[in-house]
Design a protein around this motif. Structure first.
Motif, short mmCIF file in Angstrom:
data_model
loop_
_atom_site.label_atom_id
_atom_site.label_comp_id
_atom_site.label_asym_id
_atom_site.label_seq_id
_atom_site.Cartn_x
_atom_site.Cartn_y
_atom_site.Cartn_z
N GLN A 112 0.84 -1.19 0.00
CA GLN A 112 0.00 0.00 0.00
C GLN A 112 0.88 1.25 0.00
O GLN A 112 1.93 1.28 0.62
CB GLN A 112 -0.91 -0.02 1.24
N SER A 206 2.41 4.60 5.57
CA SER A 206 1.20 4.00 5.01
C SER A 206 0.87 2.70 5.73
O SER A 206 -0.28 2.44 6.09
CB SER A 206 1.39 3.73 3.52
N TYR A 209 -0.42 3.43 9.22
CA TYR A 209 -1.82 3.88 9.19
C TYR A 209 -2.76 2.70 9.00
O TYR A 209 -3.79 2.59 9.68
CB TYR A 209 -2.02 4.90 8.06
N LEU A 210 -2.42 1.82 8.08
CA LEU A 210 -3.27 0.66 7.81
C LEU A 210 -3.37 -0.26 9.02
O LEU A 210 -4.43 -0.80 9.33
CB LEU A 210 -2.74 -0.11 6.61
N SER A 211 -2.23 -0.45 9.71
CA SER A 211 -2.24 -1.33 10.88
C SER A 211 -3.10 -0.76 12.00
O SER A 211 -3.70 -1.48 12.78
CB SER A 211 -0.82 -1.56 11.37
N LYS A 214 -6.99 -1.17 10.64
CA LYS A 214 -7.40 -2.39 9.94
C LYS A 214 -8.75 -2.92 10.43
O LYS A 214 -9.42 -3.67 9.73
CB LYS A 214 -6.33 -3.47 10.09
N GLY A 219 -13.42 3.75 6.07
CA GLY A 219 -12.22 4.48 5.69
C GLY A 219 -12.38 5.97 5.54
O GLY A 219 -11.48 6.66 5.10
N LYS A 225 -9.58 9.51 2.42
CA LYS A 225 -8.43 8.82 1.83
C LYS A 225 -7.43 9.82 1.25
O LYS A 225 -6.22 9.69 1.45
CB LYS A 225 -8.89 7.87 0.74
N VAL A 327 -5.08 3.96 1.72
CA VAL A 327 -6.25 3.41 2.38
C VAL A 327 -6.98 2.38 1.52
O VAL A 327 -8.05 1.94 1.84
CB VAL A 327 -7.23 4.53 2.79
N THR A 329 -7.52 -1.31 -0.06
CA THR A 329 -7.28 -2.66 0.42
C THR A 329 -7.64 -3.64 -0.65
O THR A 329 -8.30 -3.31 -1.61
CB THR A 329 -8.12 -2.93 1.66
#
Length: 329
Positions: A112, A206, A209-211, A214, A219, A225, A327, A329
């Motif tokens: 990502q 990135s 942020y995703l972790s 999740k 989002g 985003k 953001v 997935t």
């Protein structure tokens, strides 16, 4: 013109326009910091930040106008420099992506990211940034010399045309390229390391942020985003600009002396030796805080605005490139 050639030309125009806009914006907003840095570096240990500010306050044109002295050559140099740099950088990255050594590894190709720009390996980013900056720096070197002299208190130029005539009559063509060696040695490693640090920082921020998000849903929509991607790009730009400024400041200090006093400082080696011999090693770090602040903010602004403009241009005109956003997935 074939469809492929037309598409390539259109895409290059997007990158040139985005680079020009981001460069002009950052140059105008941050000109006071750049001017103060030049004033501090021009006289070494005898010229402190407080002395530079006092000198500017005494300017007959007034304090505020004096802070933006040199804004026109700075905007021209940074604007067109950014345009040439970003256009050539994108072209280099697109071509480099076809070479295994320079292309991003397959294992990380789907990571990502907050950017839709071409992805390269660490080696590819390092080389692409260095080559693109060196090329842009050479093309814009005359404007760089005019900009630095305009900002200095050593010269009382009233116009760019007058400054150019003075340099041409007293120093010839060589005068417009004074300090290019130090500039190239400063800019090539700076730009190469900047792209490397910037891309790595974006990837890690990135992923962070995703972790952290999740387990959330939705989002925040497209606006959320985009805002998050811009925030990651800006933070990455600040960190990369500050780190690279520390590494390259000695070359910037030497470059400024050569451009302002070419008769006193003949070349990079002579200038460095004289500065260290007469003023100590600290002379190589004159203006570090100002340059670090300016480069961190200008790089962050330029890259964030540039990436946002490119992203919106690709969405609006469908020029391709659609990379992943942080953001997605």
């Amino acid at each position: 013109m074939s469809d492929g050639a037309r598409k390539t030309a259109t895409k290059s125009t997007f990158h040139f326009a985005a680079g020009l806009g981001s460069g002009v914006l950052s140059a105008v907003l941050l000109q006071p910091i750049d001017l103060l840095k030049t004033r501090v570096q021009q006289s070494g240990s005898s010229h402190s930040l407080s002395a530079a500010i006092a000198e500017i306050r005494a300017s007959p044109s007034g304090f505020i106008p004096a802070l933006w002295r040199g804004a026109v050559p700075s905007a021209l140099r940074t604007g067109f420099g950014s345009a040439i740099y970003f256009t050539s950088l994108n072209s280099i990255r697109e071509h480099a992506a076809h070479f295994p050594l320079l292309a991003v590894r397959p294992a990380s190709a789907g990571a990502q990211h907050s950017s839709s720009l071409p992805k390269l390996s660490n080696t590819g980013n390092l080389l692409a940034g260095a080559v693109a900056r060196s090329f842009a720096g050479f093309i814009l070197m005359p404007l760089t010399v005019l900009k630095v002299r305009y900002e200095s208190s050593f010269y009382k130029y009233n116009s760019l045309a007058g400054a150019a005539r003075d340099i041409a009559s007293t120093e010839g063509l060589r005068g417009f390229f004074a300090g290019f060696g130090a500039t190239a040695i400063r800019d090539a490693p700076y730009a190469g390391l900047y792209v490397l640090f910037y891309e790595q920082s974006k990837k890690r921020l990135s992923a962070l942020y995703l972790s952290q998000n999740k387990n959330t849903t939705g989002g925040g929509g497209a606006d959320g985003k985009s805002a998050t991607a811009a925030g990651v790009n800006f933070a990455s730009g600040v960190f990369s600009g500050a780190a690279c400024s520390v590494i390259s400041n000695p070359f910037d200090a030497v470059k400024t002396r050569i451009q302002l006093q070419p008769k006193e400082y003949h070349n990079m080696v002579h200038a460095a030796r004289r500065m260290v011999g007469e003023e100590g090693v600290r002379a190589l770090w004159d203006g570090l805080a100002l340059r670090m602040s300016r480069k961190a903010l200008s790089s962050a602004l330029a890259w964030t605005v540039y990436e946002e403009l490119i992203k919106r241009a690709e969405i609006t005109w469908g020029s391709g490139g659609g990379g992943t956003h942080i953001v997605s997935t």
